[in-house]
Design a protein around this motif. Structure first.
Motif, PDB file in Angstrom:
ATOM      1  N   CYS A  24      18.368  -9.153   7.289  1.00 45.62           N
ATOM      2  CA  CYS A  24      16.962  -9.055   7.343  1.00 45.62           C
ATOM      3  C   CYS A  24      16.203  -8.053   7.212  1.00 45.62           C
ATOM      4  CB  CYS A  24      15.727  -9.022   9.050  1.00 45.62           C
ATOM      5  SG  CYS A  24      16.303 -11.031   9.649  1.00 45.62           S
ATOM      6  N   SER A  25      17.022  -6.960   7.055  1.00 50.02           N
ATOM      7  CA  SER A  25      16.428  -5.766   6.221  1.00 50.02           C
ATOM      8  C   SER A  25      17.030  -5.535   5.255  1.00 50.02           C
ATOM      9  CB  SER A  25      17.421  -4.234   6.659  1.00 50.02           C
ATOM     10  OG  SER A  25      17.020  -3.081   6.185  1.00 50.02           O
ATOM     11  N   LYS A  26      17.835  -6.044   4.422  1.00 53.24           N
ATOM     12  CA  LYS A  26      18.645  -6.190   3.046  1.00 53.24           C
ATOM     13  C   LYS A  26      17.085  -7.328   1.946  1.00 53.24           C
ATOM     14  CE  LYS A  26      21.616  -7.370  -0.484  1.00 53.24           C
ATOM     15  NZ  LYS A  26      22.795  -7.602  -0.729  1.00 53.24           N
ATOM     16  N   LEU A  27      16.597  -8.365   2.941  1.00 53.11           N
ATOM     17  CA  LEU A  27      15.492  -8.852   2.364  1.00 53.11           C
ATOM     18  C   LEU A  27      14.290  -8.451   2.915  1.00 53.11           C
ATOM     19  CD1 LEU A  27      16.601 -12.447   4.667  1.00 53.11           C
ATOM     20  CD2 LEU A  27      16.814 -12.469   1.908  1.00 53.11           C
ATOM     21  N   THR A  28      13.851  -7.867   3.402  1.00 53.33           N
ATOM     22  CA  THR A  28      12.921  -7.081   3.403  1.00 53.33           C
ATOM     23  C   THR A  28      12.622  -5.721   2.325  1.00 53.33           C
ATOM     24  OG1 THR A  28      13.016  -7.604   5.645  1.00 53.33           O
ATOM     25  CG2 THR A  28      11.411  -5.876   5.066  1.00 53.33           C
ATOM     26  N   ALA A  29      14.173  -5.777   2.532  1.00 55.44           N
ATOM     27  CA  ALA A  29      13.309  -4.507   1.194  1.00 55.44           C
ATOM     28  C   ALA A  29      13.509  -4.972  -0.021  1.00 55.44           C
ATOM     29  CB  ALA A  29      14.996  -3.565   1.218  1.00 55.44           C
ATOM     30  N   GLN A  30      14.252  -6.577  -0.468  1.00 54.09           N
ATOM     31  CA  GLN A  30      14.097  -7.050  -1.891  1.00 54.09           C
ATOM     32  C   GLN A  30      12.750  -7.259  -1.896  1.00 54.09           C
ATOM     33  OE1 GLN A  30      17.218  -9.479  -1.425  1.00 54.09           O
ATOM     34  NE2 GLN A  30      18.965  -8.389  -2.981  1.00 54.09           N
ATOM     35  N   SER A  31      11.843  -7.576  -1.085  1.00 54.53           N
ATOM     36  CA  SER A  31      10.697  -8.297  -1.126  1.00 54.53           C
ATOM     37  C   SER A  31       9.153  -7.321  -1.445  1.00 54.53           C
ATOM     38  CB  SER A  31      10.178  -8.941  -0.841  1.00 54.53           C
ATOM     39  OG  SER A  31      10.394  -8.015   1.359  1.00 54.53           O
ATOM     40  N   ILE A  32       9.279  -6.092  -1.421  1.00 57.49           N
ATOM     41  CA  ILE A  32       8.837  -5.223  -1.823  1.00 57.49           C
ATOM     42  C   ILE A  32       8.360  -5.348  -3.040  1.00 57.49           C
ATOM     43  CG2 ILE A  32       8.248  -2.437  -1.952  1.00 57.49           C
ATOM     44  CD1 ILE A  32       9.635  -2.216  -0.155  1.00 57.49           C
ATOM     45  N   THR A  33       6.329  -5.459  -3.338  1.00 56.20           N
ATOM     46  CA  THR A  33       6.827  -5.023  -4.681  1.00 56.20           C
ATOM     47  C   THR A  33       5.158  -4.060  -4.863  1.00 56.20           C
ATOM     48  OG1 THR A  33       7.579  -7.481  -5.247  1.00 56.20           O
ATOM     49  CG2 THR A  33       5.802  -6.774  -6.595  1.00 56.20           C
ATOM     50  N   LYS A  34       4.940  -3.580  -6.219  1.00 56.87           N
ATOM     51  CA  LYS A  34       4.054  -2.619  -6.261  1.00 56.87           C
ATOM     52  C   LYS A  34       2.916  -2.847  -7.940  1.00 56.87           C
ATOM     53  CE  LYS A  34       5.294   1.396  -3.258  1.00 56.87           C
ATOM     54  NZ  LYS A  34       6.163   2.049  -3.023  1.00 56.87           N
ATOM     55  N   TYR A  35       1.846  -2.195  -8.018  1.00 55.47           N
ATOM     56  CA  TYR A  35       0.959  -2.378  -8.794  1.00 55.47           C
ATOM     57  C   TYR A  35       0.747  -1.963  -9.403  1.00 55.47           C
ATOM     58  CZ  TYR A  35       2.153  -7.831  -7.821  1.00 55.47           C
ATOM     59  OH  TYR A  35       2.896  -8.784  -7.466  1.00 55.47           O
ATOM     60  N   PHE A  36       0.466  -1.392 -10.539  1.00 52.88           N
ATOM     61  CA  PHE A  36      -0.224   0.170 -11.385  1.00 52.88           C
ATOM     62  C   PHE A  36      -0.792  -0.073 -12.448  1.00 52.88           C
ATOM     63  CE2 PHE A  36       4.078   0.976  -8.402  1.00 52.88           C
ATOM     64  CZ  PHE A  36       3.748   1.789  -8.511  1.00 52.88           C
ATOM     65  N   ASP A  37      -1.788   1.040 -12.665  1.00 52.98           N
ATOM     66  CA  ASP A  37      -3.217   0.903 -13.730  1.00 52.98           C
ATOM     67  C   ASP A  37      -2.833   1.317 -14.321  1.00 52.98           C
ATOM     68  OD1 ASP A  37      -3.857   2.998 -12.317  1.00 52.98           O
ATOM     69  OD2 ASP A  37      -5.628   2.395 -11.884  1.00 52.98           O
ATOM     70  N   LEU A  38      -3.807   1.472 -15.643  1.00 56.06           N
ATOM     71  CA  LEU A  38      -3.425   2.548 -16.555  1.00 56.06           C
ATOM     72  C   LEU A  38      -2.829   3.501 -16.156  1.00 56.06           C
ATOM     73  CD1 LEU A  38      -3.041   2.053 -19.791  1.00 56.06           C
ATOM     74  CD2 LEU A  38      -5.830   2.072 -20.095  1.00 56.06           C
ATOM     75  N   ASN A  39      -3.579   4.356 -14.777  1.00 56.88           N
ATOM     76  CA  ASN A  39      -3.656   5.713 -14.679  1.00 56.88           C
ATOM     77  C   ASN A  39      -2.376   5.912 -13.808  1.00 56.88           C
ATOM     78  OD1 ASN A  39      -6.064   6.291 -16.466  1.00 56.88           O
ATOM     79  ND2 ASN A  39      -7.068   5.116 -14.915  1.00 56.88           N
ATOM     80  N   GLY A  40      -1.791   5.041 -13.172  1.00 64.14           N
ATOM     81  CA  GLY A  40      -0.418   5.333 -12.871  1.00 64.14           C
ATOM     82  C   GLY A  40      -0.742   5.052 -11.002  1.00 64.14           C
ATOM     83  N   LYS A  41      -2.306   4.789 -10.499  1.00 65.40           N
ATOM     84  CA  LYS A  41      -2.903   4.370  -9.596  1.00 65.40           C
ATOM     85  C   LYS A  41      -2.176   3.090  -8.728  1.00 65.40           C
ATOM     86  CE  LYS A  41      -6.746   3.802  -6.690  1.00 65.40           C
ATOM     87  NZ  LYS A  41      -7.995   4.133  -6.488  1.00 65.40           N
ATOM     88  N   GLU A  42      -1.467   2.857  -7.285  1.00 62.36           N
ATOM     89  CA  GLU A  42      -1.179   2.115  -7.607  1.00 62.36           C
ATOM     90  C   GLU A  42      -1.939   0.877  -7.089  1.00 62.36           C
ATOM     91  OE1 GLU A  42       1.178   0.083  -3.573  1.00 62.36           O
ATOM     92  OE2 GLU A  42       1.145   2.530  -3.733  1.00 62.36           O
ATOM     93  N   ILE A  43      -2.653  -0.283  -7.030  1.00 60.96           N
ATOM     94  CA  ILE A  43      -3.399  -1.398  -7.080  1.00 60.96           C
ATOM     95  C   ILE A  43      -3.186  -2.734  -6.341  1.00 60.96           C
ATOM     96  CG2 ILE A  43      -5.072  -0.477  -9.021  1.00 60.96           C
ATOM     97  CD1 ILE A  43      -3.461  -2.652 -10.604  1.00 60.96           C
ATOM     98  N   THR A  44      -4.245  -3.419  -5.980  1.00 64.45           N
ATOM     99  CA  THR A  44      -3.624  -4.760  -5.341  1.00 64.45           C
ATOM    100  C   THR A  44      -3.287  -5.454  -6.680  1.00 64.45           C
ATOM    101  OG1 THR A  44      -5.548  -5.964  -5.982  1.00 64.45           O
ATOM    102  CG2 THR A  44      -5.432  -4.269  -3.303  1.00 64.45           C
ATOM    103  N   SER A  45      -2.443  -6.570  -5.893  1.00 62.14           N
ATOM    104  CA  SER A  45      -1.918  -7.751  -6.563  1.00 62.14           C
ATOM    105  C   SER A  45      -2.718  -8.971  -7.735  1.00 62.14           C
ATOM    106  CB  SER A  45      -0.936  -8.780  -6.553  1.00 62.14           C
ATOM    107  OG  SER A  45      -1.512  -9.322  -5.097  1.00 62.14           O
ATOM    108  N   GLU A  46      -4.171  -8.569  -7.244  1.00 61.91           N
ATOM    109  CA  GLU A  46      -5.424  -9.429  -7.539  1.00 61.91           C
ATOM    110  C   GLU A  46      -5.853  -8.712  -8.640  1.00 61.91           C
ATOM    111  OE1 GLU A  46      -4.248 -10.896  -3.875  1.00 61.91           O
ATOM    112  OE2 GLU A  46      -4.925  -9.022  -4.326  1.00 61.91           O
TER     113      GLU A  46
END
Length: 206
Positions: free
Chosen positions: A11-33
Motif C-alpha cells: 500500500c505504501s508503494k502504491l501510494t508513493a507511485q500515485s503522487i503527481t505534481k503540476y507546475f506553472d511557468l514560474n515553477g509554482k505548484e498548481i492544480t491539474s485543472e
C-alpha cells in the motif's frame, strides 16, 4: 503479522507511485485543472519527468534562445562532428515513444516535405542530424530517405537541452558561435525556419 507488514508495504508503494505534481511557468505548484488550461499555448508547452515515486508535469516556454559555454560547445562538436562549412547545425530529437508521436502509420510530418529544405537553402547553409533517445519500433514510422537516426551520444542532448520529456519531438538549432534555439515538444518546419532566421539576425546584430 508478516502478511500485515507485506500489505502495508504494498500500500505504501502504491501510494508513493500515485503522487503527481503540476507546475506553472514560474515553477509554482498548481492544480491539474490550472495546468490543463495553460499547458499548450502559442508560447508554452509542457514537459514531464516520471519516476517510481513521483510524476512531475511542468509548463515551459515553447522556444528558448541561449548560448553554450565553451566546454559544452566543444563537447557538442566532438560528439556530433558537424561540418564547420555550414552556418547552422539542426538537431532533431526523438525522446522515445509517447502518446503524441505514436501514430501507427508512416508519418506525414511537414519537415519531411521538400519545401522544408528548399526554404532552408534560401536562408543559409545547414546540416541536419537525427538523434534519438532510443531506437524503438515506433521510430520506423519516422524513417525515410531523408532521415538517418542515431542514438543521442552519451545522452548529451537529453541532459543539455531536454531535461524533461517533451511530447512528440524537439529540435535545437546551433550556429558556429554556440548560439542556439530550442523548439520544445511538437514542432514543424515553420518553427525551424524561424529559429534559423533568429540566429542569422543575431549574427548580423553582433
Amino acid at each position: 503479522m508478516k502478511y500485515t507488514i507485506l500489505i502495508l508495504l504494498i500500500c505504501s508503494k502504491l501510494t508513493a507511485q500515485s503522487i503527481t505534481k503540476y507546475f506553472d511557468l514560474n515553477g509554482k505548484e498548481i492544480t491539474s485543472e490550472k495546468f490543463n488550461e495553460n499547458r499548450v499555448t502559442k508560447k508554452t508547452v509542457y514537459g514531464y519527468h516520471i519516476t517510481d515515486t513521483i510524476s512531475e508535469y511542468r509548463i515551459v516556454n515553447r522556444s528558448e534562445l541561449g548560448k553554450l559555454d565553451k566546454q559544452t560547445f566543444d563537447t557538442l562538436k566532438s560528439m556530433t562532428k558537424p561540418s564547420e562549412q555550414k552556418e547552422f547545425w539542426i538537431y532533431i530529437f526523438y525522446p522515445g515513444v509517447d502518446r503524441c508521436n505514436k501514430i501507427g502509420r508512416k508519418s506525414t510530418w511537414n519537415i519531411f516535405q521538400d519545401d522544408f529544405e528548399l526554404e532552408l537553402n534560401k536562408i543559409g547553409t545547414y546540416e541536419i542530424q537525427w538523434l534519438a533517445k532510443t531506437q524503438d519500433n515506433n521510430l520506423r514510422d519516422y524513417t525515410n530517405s531523408k532521415t538517418s537516426w542515431k542514438i543521442d551520444p552519451a545522452h548529451f542532448f537529453e541532459s543539455t537541452f531536454f531535461n524533461l520529456h517533451y511530447p512528440c519531438f524537439s529540435s535545437v538549432i546551433v550556429d558556429k558561435e554556440g548560439n542556439y534555439v530550442i523548439n520544445k515538444a511538437e514542432f514543424g518546419k515553420n518553427q525551424v525556419w524561424d529559429a534559423v532566421k533568429k540566429l542569422k539576425k543575431l549574427k548580423r546584430n553582433n
